[in-house]
Design an enzyme around this catalytic site. Sequence first.
Site, PDB file in Angstrom:
ATOM      1  N   GLY A  85       1.529   2.893  -2.577  1.00 56.56           N
ATOM      2  CA  GLY A  85       1.109   3.775  -3.673  1.00 56.56           C
ATOM      3  C   GLY A  85       1.853   3.505  -4.955  1.00 56.56           C
ATOM      4  N   SER A  86       1.947   2.239  -5.342  1.00 59.98           N
ATOM      5  CA  SER A  86       2.709   1.933  -6.566  1.00 59.98           C
ATOM      6  C   SER A  86       2.020   2.541  -7.787  1.00 59.98           C
ATOM      7  CB  SER A  86       2.904   0.425  -6.731  1.00 59.98           C
ATOM      8  OG  SER A  86       1.699  -0.264  -6.544  1.00 59.98           O
ATOM      9  N   SER A  87       0.686   2.569  -7.805  1.00 57.04           N
ATOM     10  CA  SER A  87      -0.007   3.113  -8.986  1.00 57.04           C
ATOM     11  C   SER A  87       0.261   4.613  -9.138  1.00 57.04           C
ATOM     12  CB  SER A  87      -1.515   2.908  -8.871  1.00 57.04           C
ATOM     13  OG  SER A  87      -1.802   1.565  -8.645  1.00 57.04           O
ATOM     14  N   ASP A 118      -1.622  10.753  -2.694  1.00 56.94           N
ATOM     15  CA  ASP A 118      -0.535   9.866  -3.106  1.00 56.94           C
ATOM     16  C   ASP A 118       0.176  10.397  -4.356  1.00 56.94           C
ATOM     17  OD1 ASP A 118      -2.930   9.438  -4.443  1.00 56.94           O
ATOM     18  OD2 ASP A 118      -2.920   7.262  -4.240  1.00 56.94           O
ATOM     19  N   ALA A 133       2.850   6.277  -7.938  1.00 60.60           N
ATOM     20  CA  ALA A 133       4.264   6.493  -8.267  1.00 60.60           C
ATOM     21  C   ALA A 133       4.501   6.211  -9.762  1.00 60.60           C
ATOM     22  CB  ALA A 133       5.157   5.603  -7.398  1.00 60.60           C
ATOM     23  N   GLY A 153       0.818  -1.216   0.000  1.00 58.94           N
ATOM     24  CA  GLY A 153       0.000   0.000   0.000  1.00 58.94           C
ATOM     25  C   GLY A 153       0.849   1.262   0.000  1.00 58.94           C
TER      26      GLY A 153
HETATM   27  O1  PMV Z   1      -4.975   2.961   0.872  1.00 61.73           O
HETATM   28  P1  PMV Z   1      -4.066   4.127   0.646  1.00 61.73           P
HETATM   29  O2  PMV Z   1      -2.755   4.002   1.336  1.00 61.73           O
HETATM   30  O3  PMV Z   1      -3.933   4.455  -0.783  1.00 61.73           O
HETATM   31  O4  PMV Z   1      -4.747   5.367   1.365  1.00 61.73           O
HETATM   32  C1  PMV Z   1      -6.054   5.762   1.134  1.00 61.73           C
HETATM   33  C2  PMV Z   1      -6.330   7.033   1.866  1.00 61.73           C
HETATM   34  C3  PMV Z   1      -7.764   7.507   1.780  1.00 61.73           C
HETATM   35  O5  PMV Z   1      -7.838   8.738   2.494  1.00 61.73           O
HETATM   36  C4  PMV Z   1      -8.688   6.523   2.470  1.00 61.73           C
HETATM   37  C5  PMV Z   1      -8.228   7.714   0.358  1.00 61.73           C
HETATM   38  C6  PMV Z   1      -7.658   8.932  -0.344  1.00 61.73           C
HETATM   39  O6  PMV Z   1      -7.658   8.935  -1.570  1.00 61.73           O
HETATM   40  O7  PMV Z   1      -7.242   9.889   0.318  1.00 61.73           O
END
Ligand code: PMV
Length: 306
Positions: A91-93, A136, A95, A89
Amino acid sequence: MKKISVSAPGKLMLFGEHAVVYNRPCLVTAVSARIKVSIERTSGDFKIEAPQVKDVRFVEETVGFFQKKFKIGNGLAIKTESDFSCEYGFGSSSAVTVGILEGLRELFNLSLSKKDLFDLGYKVTLAIQGLGSGFDIAAAAFGGVLYFLTAGKVIEKLSVKSLPLVVGYSGVKADTSTLVKRVGLGFKAQRSRIEKIFNEIAQIVEEAKKELIEKNWLRVGYLMSKNQALLQKLGVSTKKLDKMCQAAEKAGAFGAKLSGAGGGDCMIALISNEKKRAVERAIERAGGKVIKVQTCAEGVRDESNG
Ligand code: PMV
């Protein structure tokens, strides 16, 4: 032919997840685990080699957006290589999206700011996922520690140079869309209760922003645990994540919380150097896997000579 190599960092949400989807701020750090993207022009058709990318639509959509906007042709070969598993989790997509945008920008010699990269990348996210705050994408583009408001309405780089975290993977891959939708259903059903939780989270983010800059780790840790309690109320934590957070706190962490959507993925614990090993061991005993990454990493960058 000219070949461009760039890399973009993964991220960890520090404070404010979920609330940031509802027009509240969050704090995010870029991490040292990166995705490398190389792009070259070819005389043939569009070619992708992205073995570790979970959803190749991010590659296709990003290139598609770029082609439409800047009228470039199909003769491109794109290759990606990742330092980290997409399971964590990190954030590979996002990045990959930012890496491709920066690579194409360099290849076609365009002048685009980091904010331009963010705006394009966020469009790609919305086209594929239909929802998301964009935090992200901002972390991958700008790097460092960011104070971020929904859809990039504010993106502020904080002067934070170090952030002593231990990261523990729960062993379960989280499904961000499902969790965001679940919170959305709760929001519809119990709007005033959820709004109250979001407001409390927003207050924590504002305070944490100040305390992070001052390196007041004791207080930052306290705020992390307070944020975790609110995430539990939102119903996005799991027994495993709770157990890992409690174990970290018991072993001497200043505070701990899940990081991201919840339902799995990683938790983070803020620590002093002296307690680092004890906290790592406690997280492992609670069934987690410690992932070694540095925080406050650089945003997307050229790697053509490296
Ligand atoms: O699941 P992750 O690490 O991509 O985090 C999501 C974070 C949220 O606030 C739930 C969604 C968002 O886009 O901000």
